[in-house]
Structures are given as C-alpha cells and as structure tokens.
Design a protein around this motif. Sequence first.
Motif, PDB file in Angstrom:
ATOM      1  N   ARG A  14       0.737  -0.956   0.256  1.00 42.15           N
ATOM      2  CA  ARG A  14      -0.122  -0.075   0.112  1.00 42.15           C
ATOM      3  C   ARG A  14       0.932   1.337   0.008  1.00 42.15           C
ATOM      4  O   ARG A  14       2.004   1.354   0.568  1.00 42.15           O
ATOM      5  CB  ARG A  14      -1.013   0.038   1.340  1.00 42.15           C
ATOM      6  CG  ARG A  14      -1.855  -1.153   1.342  1.00 42.15           C
ATOM      7  CD  ARG A  14      -2.685  -1.202   2.573  1.00 42.15           C
ATOM      8  NE  ARG A  14      -3.508  -2.405   2.552  1.00 42.15           N
ATOM      9  CZ  ARG A  14      -3.196  -3.374   3.176  1.00 42.15           C
ATOM     10  NH1 ARG A  14      -2.123  -3.488   3.999  1.00 42.15           N
ATOM     11  NH2 ARG A  14      -4.205  -4.566   3.134  1.00 42.15           N
ATOM     12  N   ARG A 311      -7.560   5.907   4.107  1.00 40.78           N
ATOM     13  CA  ARG A 311      -7.317   6.523   2.553  1.00 40.78           C
ATOM     14  C   ARG A 311      -6.017   7.182   2.699  1.00 40.78           C
ATOM     15  O   ARG A 311      -5.264   7.284   1.700  1.00 40.78           O
ATOM     16  CB  ARG A 311      -8.502   7.537   2.262  1.00 40.78           C
ATOM     17  CG  ARG A 311      -9.724   6.742   1.818  1.00 40.78           C
ATOM     18  CD  ARG A 311     -10.821   7.445   1.273  1.00 40.78           C
ATOM     19  NE  ARG A 311     -12.049   6.640   1.152  1.00 40.78           N
ATOM     20  CZ  ARG A 311     -12.963   7.050   2.132  1.00 40.78           C
ATOM     21  NH1 ARG A 311     -12.929   7.556   2.855  1.00 40.78           N
ATOM     22  NH2 ARG A 311     -14.125   6.099   1.830  1.00 40.78           N
ATOM     23  N   LYS A 312      -5.691   7.923   3.912  1.00 39.85           N
ATOM     24  CA  LYS A 312      -4.303   8.747   3.867  1.00 39.85           C
ATOM     25  C   LYS A 312      -2.993   7.547   4.021  1.00 39.85           C
ATOM     26  O   LYS A 312      -1.983   7.834   3.494  1.00 39.85           O
ATOM     27  CB  LYS A 312      -4.324   9.419   5.065  1.00 39.85           C
ATOM     28  CG  LYS A 312      -5.409  10.516   5.113  1.00 39.85           C
ATOM     29  CD  LYS A 312      -5.276  11.212   6.348  1.00 39.85           C
ATOM     30  CE  LYS A 312      -6.507  12.499   6.348  1.00 39.85           C
ATOM     31  NZ  LYS A 312      -6.457  12.894   7.567  1.00 39.85           N
ATOM     32  N   GLY A 314      -3.486   4.602   1.948  1.00 43.03           N
ATOM     33  CA  GLY A 314      -3.187   3.775   0.933  1.00 43.03           C
ATOM     34  C   GLY A 314      -4.467   3.011   0.507  1.00 43.03           C
ATOM     35  O   GLY A 314      -4.454   2.448  -0.318  1.00 43.03           O
ATOM     36  N   GLN A 316      -8.137   2.557  -0.038  1.00 42.39           N
ATOM     37  CA  GLN A 316      -9.467   3.472  -0.720  1.00 42.39           C
ATOM     38  C   GLN A 316     -10.600   3.013  -0.331  1.00 42.39           C
ATOM     39  O   GLN A 316     -11.712   3.703  -0.254  1.00 42.39           O
ATOM     40  CB  GLN A 316      -8.994   3.774  -2.079  1.00 42.39           C
ATOM     41  CG  GLN A 316      -7.714   4.382  -2.452  1.00 42.39           C
ATOM     42  CD  GLN A 316      -7.535   5.693  -1.796  1.00 42.39           C
ATOM     43  OE1 GLN A 316      -8.392   6.690  -1.633  1.00 42.39           O
ATOM     44  NE2 GLN A 316      -6.322   5.804  -1.292  1.00 42.39           N
ATOM     45  N   ARG A 317     -10.633   1.745  -0.288  1.00 39.47           N
ATOM     46  CA  ARG A 317     -12.056   0.940  -0.273  1.00 39.47           C
ATOM     47  C   ARG A 317     -12.021   0.026   0.667  1.00 39.47           C
ATOM     48  O   ARG A 317     -10.880  -0.750   0.898  1.00 39.47           O
ATOM     49  CB  ARG A 317     -12.746   0.430  -1.727  1.00 39.47           C
ATOM     50  CG  ARG A 317     -12.519   1.194  -2.634  1.00 39.47           C
ATOM     51  CD  ARG A 317     -12.977   0.663  -4.172  1.00 39.47           C
ATOM     52  NE  ARG A 317     -12.010  -0.506  -4.160  1.00 39.47           N
ATOM     53  CZ  ARG A 317     -12.528  -1.841  -4.847  1.00 39.47           C
ATOM     54  NH1 ARG A 317     -13.837  -1.710  -5.397  1.00 39.47           N
ATOM     55  NH2 ARG A 317     -11.796  -2.823  -4.822  1.00 39.47           N
ATOM     56  N   ASP A 320     -10.620  -3.131  -0.405  1.00 38.60           N
ATOM     57  CA  ASP A 320      -9.128  -3.584  -0.537  1.00 38.60           C
ATOM     58  C   ASP A 320      -8.584  -4.159   0.648  1.00 38.60           C
ATOM     59  O   ASP A 320      -7.399  -4.571   0.597  1.00 38.60           O
ATOM     60  CB  ASP A 320      -8.396  -2.059  -0.859  1.00 38.60           C
ATOM     61  CG  ASP A 320      -9.028  -1.461  -2.046  1.00 38.60           C
ATOM     62  OD1 ASP A 320      -9.496  -2.228  -3.042  1.00 38.60           O
ATOM     63  OD2 ASP A 320      -9.013  -0.269  -2.177  1.00 38.60           O
TER      64      ASP A 320
END
Length: 402
Positions: A14, A311-312, A314, A316-317, A320
């Motif tokens: 990530r 999200r910061k 790496g 995003q969802r 993942d």
Amino acid sequence: MPHSTGPSRALSRRAFHGSLLGLAALPWAAHAASGKPVLLGIDAEFGLQNSTSAQAIELGVRIAVDQINSAGGVLGGRPLEIVTKDHRSIAARGIRNIEEFAAMPDLVAVMGGRFSPVVIEQLPILKQSNIPFLAVWSAADVIVDNGSKPNYAFRLSLRDSLAMPFMMEQASKRGIQRVGLLLTNTAWGRSNRAAVDKYSAAHKLPKVVGTTWYNWQERSLIDKYNKLLEADAQAVLLVANDDEAATLVKEMAALPKDKRLPVLSHWGVTGGRLFKEAGAALKEVDFSVVQTFSFFRARPAVLEPFMATARKLGVQRIEDIESPVGVAHAYDMTHILAKAIQLAGTTDRAAIRDALEKVKLHDGLVKRYAPPFTPTRHEALGHDELLMARYREDGVIMPVQT
C-alpha cells in the motif's frame, strides 16, 4: 517514524508515503503528539509466505495510532510508536521476540498475531515479564484462561469455545445432522476438539461421526476427508489455515459433485490468500467461514472516520482490506489501550494491565464495548458478534445472510 525489526509487506503493498496526518479521535489533547514515544509491540507472522494476518493487524494499529497521535497522543503529548517483530509462525522466534520486547523501556504492551500455538509457547515468558498481551487474532481458549493471577492476557478476538459451537449451530440451521471434524494436530486443533466435545455433551445434534487430524504442511488432506465421507458425514467442520484449506478445496473440487460436502471453516483461512491459492476450485465447493466482523455491516459513524484515515495510508475502499477481522480487532484494541494508558497515567506495565480492566466504554468498529474488559472477564467479544461469511467472485469476504 515507527521502529521495525521485521518485514512489513503491508506497507510496501500500500502506498504509505509522506507523513501520517489522521483525525482527532481522542479528547485529551488538540495538537499532534511530539514527546518521548510510548512503544507498542506487534509480534506476528510477517515473514510467512502468503500470510496477510500480521499485515492486517499492523494496518489496524497504524490507523488507530495515526488518529491517537494526531489528537495529541497519550500522557500529555507522548506519541504511540509501533515496534514490529516477525516470528514467522515459529514458537522459538516468538519467545525470543518477547524477551527483546521485555527489555525495551517504555514498551507498554505486545499485540499478538494469528497462530495460537506460538502464543501458547510464549505464555511463560509473558507471565515472567509482566507484559500486557493483547490477542487480536489467536483463538485458543488457554491464551486467556491461562491460570495466571494477575492475568496479563486480554483478547479482542474470537475464541474456540465460541467458534466451534457457533459452527455447530450453523450446521444445524442448515439441516445437517452429522458432521465430521478435520483438525490441525496442534494446540489450536485440540482446543477446538474440546469445544466441540463440550457442545456435544449438551446437544444431540449435529452428531460428530468422525474426527481426522492432519499435520502442518501436509501436501494432501484427501485421505482424511475421505474418512469423514465414509463415516457418513453431511458436512465438514474445518480447523485450518489458508494453505491447508487451499489444498483441501482443490482436492475436493476434483471429486464428483455428490462427494463434495459443505465445509464450515474456522477463520484461520482468512489470514492468508486462500482465494488466490485455491483458485477456480473454490467456486466448486460450498465453503463458508466464521467471522466476528464485516466492514460491510459496520456502523457509518465509526466506519467513516476509520476510512478517512485509512485512505491517507493508501486503502481506498473496504474491498481492498485483506484479512478484515485482523484490521478491525487491532484498530479497536489500540484505541482501548490508549484509554488504559491515560487512566494509568504512566507507562508502568502493571498499572496499564490494571487500567485495561477499568476502561468503561469504547465505541469501536466491531461493537460498542461497555466495558471492553473487567477484572473477571478478559474477553471483549461474545456470541453476538459472530457471523458466517463467504468469498465473493472477486475474493472479497462477504457476510452470509442467515
């Protein structure tokens, strides 16, 4: 930056670039922490091929630590800092790691990984060192029910005496009256056998018609499976990790359809890349697995700040996130530990152990803990958190509607 004495493949997979800026998640400070670090150890199977559990635990800790430190850290501005060690699923390495952790000033606790047999071997040195041990994956009952007074082990995870009865219940709900057990020949497998025996003493169905045992890294499990088939089992309760489960699934998929029994699996399989290892064979087998949590059922009020920080780092969802229970458990446990450090007002390990029993409330990802632990209960999760899940066509673990 956090210390690391073992590989950290989650960080390479990530995009963890730049400084970590997180959200204000704790109330006692309004500026980022900058004092002397307070250390939190992670001892897990980072270097084990195809394993994702250690990396999941580290990810959950990092998200929580980012939030805690952005809110001012602990003890008046001291940041939490992570120290990782790799035992590669080998008990001797794990024991050495605990010895090294014990010698670190300002290390307040160690969070453990997936493998119960390793943790069980570590218990004597953990007891000797008086280090709070935070179990966020390993499920063998004896890890917490270890006879120590005071008890330094705390679990925010599944335990075998919950998992196996739940799997038996799920089999019964599906109309299955006869099950076979396929168990790993380790302390973890024996813990699960004991849990089934206790359940069977109080319930007539489903009946256990056979038990077969396999050794770690066996290249074939079909002979064990066939013995359960010959015993007239209608389903198999499996206690395995991802590699052995993948072997079994591929061998079952090669059988005629009427010889492929439903498999209800303990959750060790979700600590690695079963979906990738089993390949197309997984579509040919009725395979479900017990879990304690699904991001797809998480409360938005808690999930949204979690994902904002993730999200910061790496991610995003939620799709993942590999080995999702490890991430969620470690995230919640880290926040609970931070509250215990605040209550203790010190990095003294005995004081933090006592404070873990006194945290009154934490509104976490998995649940609202009220309280997480007490002096007589070092288990944070119960039957109400359990669910069954399946692998979606893209490998994402999805809850089953029951």
